[in-house]
Structures are given as structure tokens and as C-alpha cells.
Motif scaffolding. Structure first.
Motif, PDB file in Angstrom:
ATOM      1  N   VAL A   4       0.672  -1.238   0.119  1.00 38.78           N
ATOM      2  CA  VAL A   4      -0.054  -0.044   0.114  1.00 38.78           C
ATOM      3  C   VAL A   4       0.836   1.017  -0.052  1.00 38.78           C
ATOM      4  N   ILE A   5       0.547   2.225  -0.544  1.00 35.27           N
ATOM      5  CA  ILE A   5       1.165   3.443  -0.838  1.00 35.27           C
ATOM      6  C   ILE A   5       0.128   4.535   0.027  1.00 35.27           C
ATOM      7  N   LEU A   6       0.807   5.241   1.007  1.00 34.01           N
ATOM      8  CA  LEU A   6       0.016   6.333   1.659  1.00 34.01           C
ATOM      9  C   LEU A   6       0.584   7.739   1.634  1.00 34.01           C
ATOM     10  N   GLY A   7      -0.271   8.637   1.683  1.00 32.48           N
ATOM     11  CA  GLY A   7       0.066  10.105   1.514  1.00 32.48           C
ATOM     12  C   GLY A   7      -0.978  10.971   2.210  1.00 32.48           C
ATOM     13  N   GLN A   8      -0.694  12.161   2.531  1.00 32.74           N
ATOM     14  CA  GLN A   8      -1.455  13.113   3.194  1.00 32.74           C
ATOM     15  C   GLN A   8      -0.935  14.561   2.905  1.00 32.74           C
ATOM     16  N   HIS A   9      -1.820  15.515   2.849  1.00 29.37           N
ATOM     17  CA  HIS A   9      -1.767  16.874   2.407  1.00 29.37           C
ATOM     18  C   HIS A   9      -2.280  17.817   3.744  1.00 29.37           C
ATOM     19  N   VAL A  10      -1.680  18.658   3.957  1.00 28.79           N
ATOM     20  CA  VAL A  10      -2.569  19.971   4.884  1.00 28.79           C
ATOM     21  C   VAL A  10      -3.334  20.692   3.942  1.00 28.79           C
ATOM     22  N   MET A  11      -4.406  21.075   4.339  1.00 34.18           N
ATOM     23  CA  MET A  11      -5.609  21.778   3.590  1.00 34.18           C
ATOM     24  C   MET A  11      -6.104  22.674   4.670  1.00 34.18           C
ATOM     25  N   VAL A  12      -6.782  23.684   4.191  1.00 39.25           N
ATOM     26  CA  VAL A  12      -7.768  24.629   4.890  1.00 39.25           C
ATOM     27  C   VAL A  12      -8.750  23.716   5.527  1.00 39.25           C
ATOM     28  N   GLY A  13      -9.019  23.710   6.768  1.00 38.45           N
ATOM     29  CA  GLY A  13     -10.028  22.930   7.572  1.00 38.45           C
ATOM     30  C   GLY A  13      -9.528  22.893   9.107  1.00 38.45           C
ATOM     31  N   THR A  14     -10.247  22.325   9.914  1.00 38.62           N
ATOM     32  CA  THR A  14     -10.190  22.533  11.360  1.00 38.62           C
ATOM     33  C   THR A  14      -8.865  21.938  11.530  1.00 38.62           C
ATOM     34  N   ALA A  15      -7.833  22.415  12.318  1.00 42.43           N
ATOM     35  CA  ALA A  15      -6.650  21.572  12.798  1.00 42.43           C
ATOM     36  C   ALA A  15      -7.342  20.569  13.841  1.00 42.43           C
ATOM     37  N   GLY A  16      -6.559  19.376  13.563  1.00 44.06           N
ATOM     38  CA  GLY A  16      -6.984  18.271  14.411  1.00 44.06           C
ATOM     39  C   GLY A  16      -8.009  17.158  13.681  1.00 44.06           C
ATOM     40  N   THR A  17      -8.392  17.801  12.490  1.00 48.59           N
ATOM     41  CA  THR A  17      -9.263  16.837  11.799  1.00 48.59           C
ATOM     42  C   THR A  17      -8.423  16.028  10.516  1.00 48.59           C
ATOM     43  N   VAL A  18      -9.146  15.031  10.175  1.00 50.85           N
ATOM     44  CA  VAL A  18      -8.747  14.283   8.836  1.00 50.85           C
ATOM     45  C   VAL A  18      -9.765  13.856   7.985  1.00 50.85           C
ATOM     46  N   GLY A  19      -9.510  14.232   6.817  1.00 43.91           N
ATOM     47  CA  GLY A  19     -10.742  13.933   5.600  1.00 43.91           C
ATOM     48  C   GLY A  19     -10.178  13.051   4.680  1.00 43.91           C
ATOM     49  N   ILE A  20     -11.092  11.975   4.573  1.00 39.35           N
ATOM     50  CA  ILE A  20     -10.812  10.852   3.683  1.00 39.35           C
ATOM     51  C   ILE A  20     -11.903  10.432   2.875  1.00 39.35           C
ATOM     52  N   ARG A  21     -11.748   9.990   1.808  1.00 39.58           N
ATOM     53  CA  ARG A  21     -13.022   9.302   0.933  1.00 39.58           C
ATOM     54  C   ARG A  21     -12.343   8.268  -0.015  1.00 39.58           C
ATOM     55  N   SER A  22     -13.337   7.127  -0.271  1.00 38.37           N
ATOM     56  CA  SER A  22     -12.722   6.228  -1.242  1.00 38.37           C
ATOM     57  C   SER A  22     -13.135   6.867  -2.490  1.00 38.37           C
ATOM     58  N   GLY A  23     -12.582   6.349  -3.521  1.00 46.32           N
ATOM     59  CA  GLY A  23     -12.640   6.833  -4.973  1.00 46.32           C
ATOM     60  C   GLY A  23     -12.037   8.080  -5.050  1.00 46.32           C
ATOM     61  N   THR A  24     -12.427   8.996  -6.142  1.00 47.20           N
ATOM     62  CA  THR A  24     -11.693   9.970  -6.754  1.00 47.20           C
ATOM     63  C   THR A  24     -11.658  11.145  -5.332  1.00 47.20           C
ATOM     64  N   ILE A  25     -10.525  11.582  -5.035  1.00 51.83           N
ATOM     65  CA  ILE A  25     -10.497  12.447  -3.911  1.00 51.83           C
ATOM     66  C   ILE A  25      -9.692  13.845  -4.611  1.00 51.83           C
TER      67      ILE A  25
END
Length: 424
Positions: free
Chosen positions: A172-193
Motif C-alpha cells: 500500500v502507498i500512503l500520503g497526506q496533505h495539509v489543507m484549509v480545515g479545522t486543525a486536528g481533523t482528517v478527511g478521507i474518502r474512497s474513490g476520486t479524492i
């Protein structure tokens, strides 16, 4: 449910001051795409101290760390390193004052206006704690520090440099990106992100003349103006209402003086789409309209199209994403949520496509919770300085710890579950 991050969390608070210092140093010393020499050196030295086998110069300035820790799955964690040609206006005490020459030799201000400095700090932190606590996991870890994300060449450059043959294939390959949004939260989705992104330059050719004698010219400025307006009808009239696309003309350049009709005009376009069929149609329509407008103006030659960069869609693997979402819910509770697709683009998926292996990408909120809540209540979220803004400045706490925990929690799904890890 979340054994790795849970076991490692007590060790993170002692590490955070060191990571904050690393982050501030990186923030103060940004480097343009494919020029990340200093950042790559810091990453390589850090990985070596953590016990990784280190390979440098992959695809230019890319760095790959390999840590073998017994039998088990192989997990790849990725961070991008490059900064942007943006003069920083955050007012932070560690703000960048760096200036550098871009690829065409023009001096520009440079800053980490997209947050890649935070990405590097997160991965350095994950490498440190995983290297120091090998008793808590089994398998092989690939830590990849990638150049050139902002120009769409870094991931492909590493792949073209034999990355898939030189290193173990990840489960598996894992990556993440800081974005505008409440600090302390993580947003994820299946399919096209993340959307596909295509940028191209279009040069329109006319015939120059004196401004007092327009009848002797073929005016490329008028040609360009008509083309810009007509291009806007692609999304409004050729893309279905249930589909989605964005077409932006970010640059229109022509002429040098008010009384000279120039020889040519140049447009630079950026296109974002979420469907391959829509993508193909929009790109085809751009060429059709540009050629038609030139023909309507009796241009002496067809327009010239030059690709600038291209990003594939980022489409998260359904089974792997479900496993990561489960562990995020266990780790962050309601602060882990299903996000909508973003119109931004990334070259992260080149790795998964090249290895033909599942990948998962997610967002980490970086906005002060009070600031975000107030902006949301007032309907002003769009006014928060976002990625690529000269005023983009993620709040360090709890963002630094959240991103580190998210990376460890996701990696732990595989590294702490060897029997089923390869079947995501």
C-alpha cells in the motif's frame, strides 16, 4: 484497532519540539521544484540516523529510505518537498525571505505556500518513531521524499529513474496533505479524492502592424480575447450539469506598447476534471475552439499547443481506504470525516499506477479551530488564506501531531497486521 499509533502516542509529545524546529527550518529555507538540494540532504541524513538504507538522487533530488524489520507487508509513506515561487506575506517570525532563480533564470520569491514543509516534517517524525520502536511492528517501510510535485514531474521522474525496479513493491502507498480545515481533523474518502489537472500554453499567431493601421494587421489581441470568452462556454455548454470541470485562463500575454499591434499572443490554461471522458472532451474542445477562432481571424498559421504539466486523478482504493477510515475513526473519533473531492491535483498516484498497487490519500486540517469555526458561521470559509496563497500559514498545534498520528495509524493497519496486509 489502532495498535501502532496508540502505542507510539506517549513518545510523540517529547518529539514535537524537535519536529517543530525542523518545520520552522524548512519553512525558512524553501526550495523551488526540482531544486530541493538542501531539503533532500536533511531528509537523507535524518533517515540514516534513524537506521534506514538511504538512496539519494532518485529522479533528481528524490530520497528513498528503506527500513527492513522482519517479515511482513511493505508500506510506502510519501512526502513532497518543493516550495512555490510566491513571496511570503504571513508575517511569521520564521517566514521565508528566500529568492531564487526559476528554470528560465528569472529571480523569484520562494515560500512553502502549499505546506510541503509540514509534509516533510511529518514523514521525518514517522521515520524517527518507527525506527526507534521496531518492536511494535513488522515488515518493510519505504519513506519517500519526492521532488517537483508543483510542476507535476517529481513522482514520474522517480518512476522513470527505475524506482519500481530498485525498491520493493509496496502493499500500500500512503500520503497526506495539509489543507484549509479545522486543525486536528482528517478527511478521507474512497474513490476520486483529487481531480485530474492539465495545464497548457497556446500561442496564437497574427500579423503585427502600427496601431493606426489595423487594416494591415491580423490582430492577435482580438483573437485572444475572443478565444478566452469562447473557451468559457466549454464548461457551461459542453459539460453535462451532473459532471464537473474547471477551466481557467491564468495568463494572457501580448504586445509591448499601446500603438503596436503585436505578432502573437499567448494564453496559459489550467483544466480540472473528475472523469476521463470529460477530461478528453475538454482538452479536445480547447484545441477545436482555439483553431476555429484563429481561422475566423484569418490567422497566418494554426495555434501552437505546448503542454505545461499533467496530473492524473487521485482515486483511492476502496478496500484500503475502508481500513484506513476505520483506524482513523478509532484514533480521531468525530474529527475523522468523509471529505468531498477537492479540485486540487497531485502527482502522488503515479506511484500506485506504476507499481499497480493500492494507494490512499487524505487531508489534514491546518486552520486554527476558532478561526475556522468563526469563518464557517459567517459563511466566509473561502476567505481563509488557502494553499498557494502568500498568506497560507497552517497552525502548528495540533496540526503537527495530528498529521504524524494519522501517518502512523494508517501505516499500522498493515505493519501491525501481517497476515491480511497484502490483501487490501
Amino acid at each position: 484497532m489502532d495498535p501502532l499509533a496508540k502505542a507510539l502516542e506517549p513518545h510523540l509529545d517529547a518529539l514535537l519540539p524537535e519536529l517543530e524546529a525542523i518545520y520552522k527550518d524548512l519553512h525558512s529555507h524553501p526550495e523551488l521544484s526540482m531544486q530541493e538540494v538542501r531539503t533532500a540532504k536533511l531528509a537523507a541524513e535524518h533517515l540514516a540516523r534513524c537506521g534506514f538504507e538511504v538512496t539519494t538522487g532518485v529522479g533528481g533530488t528524490g530520497v528513498v529510505g528503506l527500513l527492513r524489520n522482519g517479515s511482513g507487508p511493505t508500506v510506502m509513506l510519501r512526502a513532497d518537498m518543493d516550495a512555490l515561487p510566491v513571496v511570503e506575506a504571513t508575517g511569521l517570525p520564521y517566514a521565508s525571505t528566500v529568492r531564487a532563480k526559476n528554470e528560465v533564470g528569472v529571480e523569484v520569491g520562494v515560500s512553502h505556500a502549499c505546506g510541503h514543509d509540514l509534509h516533510v516534517a511529518w514523514l521525518m517524525g514517522a521515520a524517527r518513531v518507527l525506527g526507534e520502536h521496531r518492536d511494535l511492528w513488522k515488515g518493510t517501510l519505504l519513506a519517500v521524499f519526492q521532488p517537483g510535485e508543483e510542476v507535476g514531474r517529481g513522482a514520474k521522474g522517480m518512476v522513470d529513474d527505475g524506482m519500481t525496479e530498485r525498491f520493493p513493491r509496496p502493499d500500500v502507498i500512503l500520503g497526506q496533505h495539509v489543507m484549509v480545515g479545522t486543525a486536528g481533523t482528517v478527511g478521507i474518502r474512497s474513490g476520486t479524492i483529487l481531480s485530474a489537472g492539465d495545464s497548457l500554453q497556446v500561442q496564437l499567431f497574427g500579423r503585427g502592424s502600427h496601431g493606426s493601421q489595423p487594416q494591415t494587421s491580423i490582430d492577435p489581441v482580438v483573437m485572444a480575447a475572443s478565444t478566452v470568452l469562447r473557451l468559457q462556454t466549454i464548461v457551461s455548454r459542453e459539460v453535462g450539469p451532473l459532471d464537473s470541470a474547471v477551466l481557467t485562463i491564468g495568463s494572457l500575454q501580448a504586445g509591448t506598447k499601446e500603438n503596436i499591434i503585436p505578432e502573437d499572443a499567448t494564453l496559459k490554461l489550467n483544466i480540472r476534471t473528475y472523469d476521463e471522458g470529460v477530461r478528453d472532451h475538454v482538452l479536445s474542445a480547447v484545441k477545436r475552439i482555439c483553431c476555429a477562432e484563429c481561422a475566423a481571424s484569418n490567422a497566418p498559421r494554426d495555434p501552437e499547443f505546448t503542454p505545461l504539466n499533467s496530473y492524473p486523478m487521485t482515486v483511492n482504493d476502496a478496500a484500503a481506504t475502508a481500513r484506513v477510515m476505520e483506524v482513523f475513526k478509532a484514533r480521531f473519533g468525530e474529527a475523522a470525516y468523509e471529505t468531498a473531492p477537492a479540485a486540487a491535483s497531485e502527482d502522488f498516484s503515479h506511484f500506485g499506477r506504476a507499481w499497480k498497487t493500492p494507494y490512499v490519500f487524505w487531508f489534514v486540517g491546518g486552520t486554527d479551530p476558532g478561526v475556522y469555526a468563526k469563518a464557517k458561521a459567517e459563511g466566509q470559509v473561502n476567505r481563509i488564506p488557502s494553499n498557494h496563497s502568500s498568506r497560507f500559514a497552517p497552525v502548528l498545534h495540533p496540526t503537527l501531531k495530528t498529521g504524524l498520528l494519522a501517518m502512523l495509524a494508517a501505516a499500522g493497519v498493515w505493519l501491525c497486521d501481517g497476515e491480511s496486509a497484502g490483501h487490501a
